[in-house]
Design a protein around this motif. Sequence first.
Motif, mmCIF file in Angstrom:
data_model
loop_
_atom_site.group_PDB
_atom_site.id
_atom_site.type_symbol
_atom_site.label_atom_id
_atom_site.label_comp_id
_atom_site.label_asym_id
_atom_site.label_seq_id
_atom_site.Cartn_x
_atom_site.Cartn_y
_atom_site.Cartn_z
ATOM 1 N N GLY A 333 0.823 -1.220 0.000
ATOM 2 C CA GLY A 333 0.000 0.000 0.000
ATOM 3 C C GLY A 333 0.850 1.259 0.000
ATOM 4 O O GLY A 333 0.482 2.279 -0.578
ATOM 5 N N ARG A 402 -17.927 -0.006 0.165
ATOM 6 C CA ARG A 402 -18.507 -0.098 1.502
ATOM 7 C C ARG A 402 -19.604 -1.161 1.468
ATOM 8 O O ARG A 402 -20.180 -1.423 0.414
ATOM 9 C CB ARG A 402 -19.161 1.231 1.916
ATOM 10 C CG ARG A 402 -18.225 2.436 1.962
ATOM 11 C CD ARG A 402 -17.221 2.338 3.100
ATOM 12 N NE ARG A 402 -16.390 3.519 3.201
ATOM 13 C CZ ARG A 402 -15.203 3.672 2.606
ATOM 14 N NH1 ARG A 402 -14.717 2.728 1.828
ATOM 15 N NH2 ARG A 402 -14.508 4.780 2.778
ATOM 16 N N LEU A 520 -10.237 7.508 4.663
ATOM 17 C CA LEU A 520 -9.501 8.511 3.883
ATOM 18 C C LEU A 520 -8.005 8.239 4.071
ATOM 19 O O LEU A 520 -7.530 8.154 5.209
ATOM 20 C CB LEU A 520 -9.851 9.913 4.410
ATOM 21 C CG LEU A 520 -9.044 11.066 3.835
ATOM 22 C CD1 LEU A 520 -9.315 11.219 2.340
ATOM 23 C CD2 LEU A 520 -9.379 12.375 4.554
ATOM 24 N N GLU A 530 6.417 13.021 -0.876
ATOM 25 C CA GLU A 530 7.246 12.139 -1.717
ATOM 26 C C GLU A 530 7.257 12.636 -3.156
ATOM 27 O O GLU A 530 8.295 12.637 -3.812
ATOM 28 C CB GLU A 530 6.583 10.759 -1.809
ATOM 29 C CG GLU A 530 6.920 9.745 -0.794
ATOM 30 C CD GLU A 530 6.189 8.446 -1.131
ATOM 31 O OE1 GLU A 530 6.724 7.643 -1.882
ATOM 32 O OE2 GLU A 530 5.069 8.242 -0.645
HETATM 33 C C1 HEM Z 1 -0.901 8.799 -4.428
HETATM 34 C C2 HEM Z 1 -0.774 7.941 -3.441
HETATM 35 C C3 HEM Z 1 -1.901 7.216 -2.746
HETATM 36 C C4 HEM Z 1 -3.193 6.996 -3.149
HETATM 37 C C5 HEM Z 1 -3.848 7.403 -4.461
HETATM 38 C C6 HEM Z 1 -3.848 6.255 -2.073
HETATM 39 C C7 HEM Z 1 -5.165 5.829 -2.095
HETATM 40 C C8 HEM Z 1 -5.810 5.215 -1.036
HETATM 41 C C9 HEM Z 1 -7.194 4.814 -1.045
HETATM 42 C C10 HEM Z 1 -8.139 4.978 -2.218
HETATM 43 C C11 HEM Z 1 -7.476 4.258 0.160
HETATM 44 C C12 HEM Z 1 -8.815 3.646 0.594
HETATM 45 C C13 HEM Z 1 -9.790 4.744 0.920
HETATM 46 C C14 HEM Z 1 -11.233 4.355 1.000
HETATM 47 O O1 HEM Z 1 -11.691 3.308 0.549
HETATM 48 O O2 HEM Z 1 -11.943 5.187 1.507
HETATM 49 C C15 HEM Z 1 -6.260 4.301 0.948
HETATM 50 C C16 HEM Z 1 -6.151 3.818 2.226
HETATM 51 C C17 HEM Z 1 -4.972 3.723 2.904
HETATM 52 N N1 HEM Z 1 -3.743 4.219 2.486
HETATM 53 FE FE1 HEM Z 1 -3.354 5.211 0.776
HETATM 54 N N2 HEM Z 1 -2.936 6.038 -1.072
HETATM 55 C C18 HEM Z 1 -1.738 6.615 -1.440
HETATM 56 C C19 HEM Z 1 -0.576 6.618 -0.705
HETATM 57 C C20 HEM Z 1 -0.408 6.007 0.528
HETATM 58 C C21 HEM Z 1 0.839 5.965 1.265
HETATM 59 C C22 HEM Z 1 2.151 6.589 0.798
HETATM 60 C C23 HEM Z 1 0.585 5.275 2.415
HETATM 61 C C24 HEM Z 1 1.513 4.950 3.563
HETATM 62 C C25 HEM Z 1 2.443 5.730 4.009
HETATM 63 C C26 HEM Z 1 -0.825 4.901 2.410
HETATM 64 C C27 HEM Z 1 -1.464 4.216 3.425
HETATM 65 C C28 HEM Z 1 -2.811 3.907 3.452
HETATM 66 C C29 HEM Z 1 -3.460 3.199 4.549
HETATM 67 C C30 HEM Z 1 -2.794 2.675 5.824
HETATM 68 C C31 HEM Z 1 -4.824 3.089 4.207
HETATM 69 C C32 HEM Z 1 -5.939 2.402 5.028
HETATM 70 C C33 HEM Z 1 -6.629 3.389 5.905
HETATM 71 C C34 HEM Z 1 -7.658 2.755 6.841
HETATM 72 O O3 HEM Z 1 -8.238 1.729 6.489
HETATM 73 O O4 HEM Z 1 -7.882 3.324 7.905
HETATM 74 N N3 HEM Z 1 -1.384 5.357 1.251
HETATM 75 N N4 HEM Z 1 -5.258 4.888 0.208
#
Ligand code: HEM
Length: 583
Positions: A333, A402, A520, A530
Motif C-alpha cells: 500500500g 462499503r 480517507l 514524496e
Molecule cells: C498517491 C498515493 C496514494 C493513493 C492514491 C492512495 C489511495 C488510497 C485509497 C483509495 C485508500 C482507501 C480509501 C477508502 O476506501 O476510503 C487508501 C487507504 C490507505 N492508504 Fe493510501 N494512497 C496513497 C498513498 C499512501 C501511502 C504513501 C501510504 C503509507 C504511508 C498509504 C497508506 C494507506 C493506509 C494505511 C490506508 C488504510 C486506511 C484505513 O483503512 O484506515 N497510502 N489509500
Amino acid sequence: MDTNGTTTGSLVPPTSIIRSPAMFWIIVSSIPILAIWWWTDYRWRISEGEPPLVPFKIPWLGHGLDFMNDINGFAEWVRSVHPTSEAATIQIAGQHLYLIFDTKLASQIYRRSQTFIFDPFILQTSQILGANKQDMKKLTEGAQVVSPAPAAEDSGSRILHDLHALTPQHLTGKSLDRLTDYFINVICADIDKRFPKKDDENYAWETMDLCEFVKSTWCHASITALFGTNIYEIWPGIEKWLWAFDKEFQKMFTQMPRAVMPKPYALLDEGQEMCEKWEAEALAAEERGEIGGDPDWDKYWGLRFVRLRDEYLRKSGLSTKFRAGNQVVFIWGLNANAIPIAMQTITRAVLSPPLLASLITEIRAASTSSSTFDLKGITTSPLFRSVYLESLRWATASPSPRVVRQDTQLGPYHLKKGNMAMVHSRTLQMDEATWCIPGKPESHPSKFWAERFLDGDSETEKVRVEENAEAESNYSSDIKASHPVAKPLKPKQHEVVGAKSKEMQARMLALRPFGGGTTLCPGRHFATNEIMGGLAALLLRLEIEVDEDALAKNGSPLPDLSKQGGLFPDRGLICRVRRRKGV
Ligand code: HEM
C-alpha cells in the motif's frame, strides 16, 4: 435396474408419479429455463427504490466477470448506460453493488460510517493474509459487520479500530517530517550515486528510461524511510517482488483456491517469509540492546510508527503469520499508488518544456542552498500543487467500496442491507459536466491540464477533513456503543476552516484519489511530500530532456487503465539526463 440387476436405459423411475417419458423430458428441459427466470427475473430483480439495474446475461454471477477483469472499463460502460442517473445497480455473485456517480451521494456515504462500513473488507483481506481462527476471532470482536455472530465472548478489545486510529497520528506532524526527511535524503543520495559530482563539472548526457529510474529510486527511498535499511539486506529482491505482487494481489479477492492460482499465493508466501524474518531480526536486535530508548527511526524497524504498530499486533496476540501478512500489505500500500503517481507527475513535467521551466523557477525560489530546498515552499507552490492534483485526477482509479449495514435511504434511493456501495473515483474524475470549462478545450477531463487546479485548490483538503471528522465521530460512537468498557484509541480530529464556492466544491468532491470518510488515506500527506519534494530534489540536481526521436517512435505515455489505484504510465519515457553544474 431390471430384475436381473442390469440397467434398463430408462431414466424414469418405475415408482415415479411422472410415468410418461415425454412429460419427464419436458420437465427436465424446462428446469434450466425456470432456473434462469428465477435468478434473473424474480430472485434478483431490484427492490423498489434501488438505483436502476444494469441488464446482465449470466444468472447469479451477473456482471462479476466484467467487473473483475476490467473494473475501470466496466464502470465507464455502466455510466454510459445510465448517463444521467445518480447511481446504478449491478449484480455480482448474487449480490447487488450500487455504483455511485453523484458527488453529494458519495460524500454522504463517506460521512455515514456507521451505515456504510469497511470492516468486512478488512476481515476478508485478513483471511487472505493468513489470519488463523484465533486471529479472526480477535479481529472480529467489535468489528462493524452486517450480521454479528450470536453472543460471542467480548473482551472489549477493538483491534481494527485501534489500528485504524494509530495510523494517521504517525503520518502527520513530527513523525511525518522525520519520515519525509529520511525519504528526501535517500532520494538525493541515490541520485548522487547514479550521477556523481565531478570536480571538473564536465557532465555527459546519459540516455535512460526516466520512468524506470523514478520507479526504483522512489521505491528504495520510501521502503527504507518506513521499514528501515535491514529489510533490503534480508530481501534484496524486494522491489522485483513488489511489482509482481502488485499485478497479482487483486486476484486473491476472488478467493479461488491456491491450486487454481498458484502465482499470487507464491508471491504472498515469499512476502510473508521475508517479513517474518524482518520482524525476527528486529526483535533480536532489540534483545541485544541495539535499539536503545525510543528512537524515531532505526535500521531494523524503520520509522517509530512501524515499530509501535508491530508491537501493538504482538500485544494483541495475533499470529506471526498474520503479522507478516499485515506488513506485506503495508509495504504494498505504501508504494502501489504513490510510485505510479510520482512517475506520472515527473513525466508530465518533463514532457512540457515551458512547464518544466516554470517548475524550476519555483524550485529556485524555495532553494536554501545550491542543493537543498524548503519543502513547504514546494508543497505550497500553486503550480506544484496544480500539477500534482492534476496527476492524481488524471491517473488514479480508486474504487472505494462499503457494505450497506442496514436498509437505508441515500438521496432518492433505498439501499438494501448486505449489498455493497462503491464510489469509483475515476468515473467522477472523468466527468465532462464537472470538469469541462466552456471556451477552454484544454479543460476536457481526458486531457492532462497542468494549470487546472491553479485557483482554489486549497479547499480540497478541507472538504476531505470535514467528511473525515464526521465519519470518525460516527465510527467512534458506534464502536463505544458496542461494548461498555471498550476504550478505542481516540482518533485525532482535524480543524476545518474556510468557505467553499459551489462550482469549486463540485470539483473538489469529484476528486477522490484518496477515498474518504474513516478510511480517507492516512498516507496522503507523505505521498504529497514524496511526489512534490522528490520532483524538486530531482530537478534541482539533474537536467532532463525528452529524447524526441524516441518519443516520436514510442508515443507519449498515458495512464495504464489495467490497474486500480495509482495508474502507471503505459510506456516508458526515454530521456537524456545529466547532473546540473554547481550542485
Ligand atoms: C498517491 C498515493 C496514494 C493513493 C492514491 C492512495 C489511495 C488510497 C485509497 C483509495 C485508500 C482507501 C480509501 C477508502 O476506501 O476510503 C487508501 C487507504 C490507505 N492508504 Fe493510501 N494512497 C496513497 C498513498 C499512501 C501511502 C504513501 C501510504 C503509507 C504511508 C498509504 C497508506 C494507506 C493506509 C494505511 C490506508 C488504510 C486506511 C484505513 O483503512 O484506515 N497510502 N489509500
